[in-house]
Design a protein around this motif. Structure first.
Motif, PDB file in Angstrom:
ATOM      1  N   GLU A 312      39.897  15.816  13.688  1.00 20.39           N
ATOM      2  CA  GLU A 312      40.171  16.924  14.256  1.00 20.39           C
ATOM      3  C   GLU A 312      39.535  17.397  15.211  1.00 20.39           C
ATOM      4  OE1 GLU A 312      39.436  19.449  11.064  1.00 20.39           O
ATOM      5  OE2 GLU A 312      40.824  18.460   9.915  1.00 20.39           O
ATOM      6  N   VAL A 313      39.716  17.464  16.517  1.00 21.17           N
ATOM      7  CA  VAL A 313      39.078  17.764  18.050  1.00 21.17           C
ATOM      8  C   VAL A 313      39.395  19.185  18.505  1.00 21.17           C
ATOM      9  CG1 VAL A 313      38.808  16.767  20.151  1.00 21.17           C
ATOM     10  CG2 VAL A 313      39.376  15.132  18.324  1.00 21.17           C
ATOM     11  N   LEU A 314      38.300  19.773  18.745  1.00 20.91           N
ATOM     12  CA  LEU A 314      38.447  21.229  19.453  1.00 20.91           C
ATOM     13  C   LEU A 314      39.011  20.912  20.789  1.00 20.91           C
ATOM     14  CD1 LEU A 314      38.186  24.197  19.579  1.00 20.91           C
ATOM     15  CD2 LEU A 314      35.712  23.830  20.284  1.00 20.91           C
ATOM     16  N   ILE A 321      42.776  23.374  17.451  1.00 25.72           N
ATOM     17  CA  ILE A 321      42.186  21.930  17.117  1.00 25.72           C
ATOM     18  C   ILE A 321      43.167  20.838  17.078  1.00 25.72           C
ATOM     19  CG2 ILE A 321      41.403  20.835  15.085  1.00 25.72           C
ATOM     20  CD1 ILE A 321      39.641  23.173  16.137  1.00 25.72           C
ATOM     21  N   LYS A 322      42.961  19.858  17.960  1.00 25.77           N
ATOM     22  CA  LYS A 322      44.143  18.835  17.853  1.00 25.77           C
ATOM     23  C   LYS A 322      43.775  17.792  16.887  1.00 25.77           C
ATOM     24  CE  LYS A 322      43.826  17.799  22.399  1.00 25.77           C
ATOM     25  NZ  LYS A 322      44.083  17.315  23.765  1.00 25.77           N
ATOM     26  N   LEU A 323      44.926  16.997  16.614  1.00 20.14           N
ATOM     27  CA  LEU A 323      44.655  16.017  15.493  1.00 20.14           C
ATOM     28  C   LEU A 323      44.902  14.714  16.451  1.00 20.14           C
ATOM     29  CD1 LEU A 323      47.087  17.510  12.819  1.00 20.14           C
ATOM     30  CD2 LEU A 323      44.653  17.652  12.866  1.00 20.14           C
ATOM     31  N   GLU A 324      44.027  13.822  16.136  1.00 17.99           N
ATOM     32  CA  GLU A 324      43.898  12.661  17.059  1.00 17.99           C
ATOM     33  C   GLU A 324      43.993  11.396  15.829  1.00 17.99           C
ATOM     34  OE1 GLU A 324      40.875  12.217  19.699  1.00 17.99           O
ATOM     35  OE2 GLU A 324      41.515  13.911  21.053  1.00 17.99           O
ATOM     36  N   PRO A 325      45.216  10.700  15.827  1.00 18.39           N
ATOM     37  CA  PRO A 325      45.214   9.737  14.898  1.00 18.39           C
ATOM     38  C   PRO A 325      44.200   8.549  15.197  1.00 18.39           C
ATOM     39  CG  PRO A 325      47.087   9.961  15.963  1.00 18.39           C
ATOM     40  CD  PRO A 325      46.471  10.903  16.652  1.00 18.39           C
ATOM     41  N   PHE A 326      43.852   7.900  14.121  1.00 15.58           N
ATOM     42  CA  PHE A 326      43.067   6.744  14.388  1.00 15.58           C
ATOM     43  C   PHE A 326      43.224   5.774  12.898  1.00 15.58           C
ATOM     44  CE2 PHE A 326      40.209   9.321  12.007  1.00 15.58           C
ATOM     45  CZ  PHE A 326      39.434   8.647  11.197  1.00 15.58           C
ATOM     46  N   ILE A 327      43.245   4.551  13.141  1.00 12.19           N
ATOM     47  CA  ILE A 327      43.354   3.703  11.882  1.00 12.19           C
ATOM     48  C   ILE A 327      42.061   3.665  11.364  1.00 12.19           C
ATOM     49  CG2 ILE A 327      43.784   1.277  11.212  1.00 12.19           C
ATOM     50  CD1 ILE A 327      45.562   0.799  13.326  1.00 12.19           C
ATOM     51  N   ASP A 328      42.122   3.958  10.122  1.00  8.94           N
ATOM     52  CA  ASP A 328      40.878   4.130   9.266  1.00  8.94           C
ATOM     53  C   ASP A 328      40.698   3.009   8.361  1.00  8.94           C
ATOM     54  OD1 ASP A 328      38.893   5.538   7.910  1.00  8.94           O
ATOM     55  OD2 ASP A 328      40.048   5.782   5.965  1.00  8.94           O
ATOM     56  N   LYS A 329      41.598   2.189   7.671  1.00  9.79           N
ATOM     57  CA  LYS A 329      41.482   1.010   7.013  1.00  9.79           C
ATOM     58  C   LYS A 329      42.852   0.397   7.105  1.00  9.79           C
ATOM     59  CE  LYS A 329      39.961   3.998   3.165  1.00  9.79           C
ATOM     60  NZ  LYS A 329      39.046   4.209   2.510  1.00  9.79           N
ATOM     61  N   LYS A 330      42.676  -1.131   6.858  1.00 15.37           N
ATOM     62  CA  LYS A 330      43.678  -1.937   6.460  1.00 15.37           C
ATOM     63  C   LYS A 330      43.498  -3.051   5.134  1.00 15.37           C
ATOM     64  CE  LYS A 330      43.846  -3.004  11.117  1.00 15.37           C
ATOM     65  NZ  LYS A 330      43.695  -4.094  12.286  1.00 15.37           N
ATOM     66  N   GLY A 331      44.548  -3.079   4.444  1.00 14.04           N
ATOM     67  CA  GLY A 331      44.348  -4.013   3.434  1.00 14.04           C
ATOM     68  C   GLY A 331      45.255  -3.458   1.966  1.00 14.04           C
TER      69      GLY A 331
END
Ligand SMILES: [Zn+2]
Length: 366
Positions: A312-314, A321-331
């Protein structure tokens, strides 16, 4: 308890909306009593304080100790509006002492920590920050009969071993390392159980409780250990409601229930062991969960699950508030679910495990 939740649209404070709630947002409200200043923040912003009611039962309530946790603040104002406009009979029973935004610098910057990058909920014993001192001084001055500690929790929280998001979470904090069932803790447990009872038909299966490990640096644990029944309230995430307006409503109902239950002594009829029947929190959720994505590393191909989270980025230009997606984990990510899920099992697209992976995946799900 006769609670008038059906009138929510009448008493909801409509000018408060979204995730970015600052001193400026709450200064504009005309529906509630005026503020005074409880003190100054680390960067010299006013920490506002207001009082509602004139009765003997004193409840100290603070919100946004973590600056970016605004849902409970919106809910709190809705609840004040309820007691001011819908159900006025308790105003002579209770006095609510309220700090709606304890960390106004963090609220302005949209950070959890305060201006000095300190987590105020780890500062209860050292009292190194202005905000911690302001709250502690108010506590010492008022000598409240109850404390409500209001927060938001991240979207990762689920209810026990289910895929259900935890919309509301509670805790009766421990007052010592043995987690002793002191009178104060038991009282908090009873009030939380009365909330659970009242709201269970509205959000069945979406309420949980936090683990009760004792931490003397946490504010709730400190006040509980001083024998003031203290309740932790956490507003959670559900479905696609990233403004948390739906959660806000249920948190408002939880606050109204807690205050009414205390005022009418309703909670005293409850067996505190009901508290332990509320399922514990788990962290099985991600914002977007992709199943069985076919990945090519250049050497081999395999299918894997991918958890994508939003940061969550101001955005200063829009004050949103903008939502910026990122890969948190894989598996394998056993037990994990998503608020939004896509199964790639029948999707033959092959995704390269490179810097463009996230963008390529997002193209496939939009
Ligand atoms: Zn918090």
């Amino acid at each position: 308890m006769e609670l008038k939740f059906d009138k929510y649209n009448e008493f909801r404070i409509k000018s408060l909306f979204g995730r970015y709630i600052t001193n400026e947002s709450i200064l504009q409200l005309t529906e509630i009593p005026p503020y005074s200043e409880a003190g100054k923040s680390s960067n010299n912003l006013p920490i506002y304080y207001l009082k509602l009611g004139s009765g003997p039962i004193k409840i100290l309530i603070w919100s946004q100790m973590h600056g970016n946790e605004s849902t409970s603040t919106k809910a709190l104002f809705d609840a004040l509006s309820y007691f001011l406009h819908i159900d006025k009979k308790h105003l002579s029973d209770f006095t609510l002492h309220i700090i709606p935004i304890l960390n106004p610098d963090g609220a302005l910057l949209y950070t959890r920590e305060n201006f000095n990058k300190i987590d105020l909920n780890r500062d209860a014993s050292s009292l190194s920050q202005n905000e911690s001192v302001v709250l502690r001084d108010l506590y010492d001055k008022i000598k409240p009969h109850y404390c409500f500690n209001l927060h938001d929790q991240r979207s990762i929280y689920s209810v026990a071993d289910t895929n259900k998001p935890s919309v509301l979470s509670f805790l009766s904090p421990a007052s010592d390392t043995n987690k002793s069932e002191t009178n104060s803790r038991i009282t908090s447990m009873k009030v939380i159980s009365s909330i659970n009872k009242e709201l269970s038909s509205l959000i069945k299966g979406h309420m949980s409780r936090y683990k009760d490990d004792y931490n003397p640096n946490c504010v709730g644990d400190t006040f509980q250990s001083l024998n003031t029944p203290t309740l932790l309230f956490e507003s959670g995430h559900f479905d696609n409601d990233y403004n948390r307006e739906n959660t806000r409503k249920y948190m408002c109902f939880a606050l109204i229930t807690a205050i009414t239950s205390i005022t009418t002594n309703e909670y005293k009829k409850i067996d505190y062991s009901d508290y332990y029947k509320i399922p514990e929190n788990t962290t099985y959720l991600s914002d977007i969960f992709l199943r069985n994505v076919l990945i090519n590393t250049g050497i081999k191909e395999y299918r894997t699950n991918i958890s994508i989270m939003y940061k969550e980025v101001l955005d200063i230009s829009s004050n949103k508030i903008k939502l910026e997606p990122f890969i948190d984990k894989k598996g394998l990510l056993k037990n994990m679910f998503g608020h939004f899920e896509i199964d790639f099992t029948n999707n033959d697209g092959i995704f390269k495990n490179d810097d463009n992976l996230l963008n390529n995946l997002l193209k496939n799900i939009n």
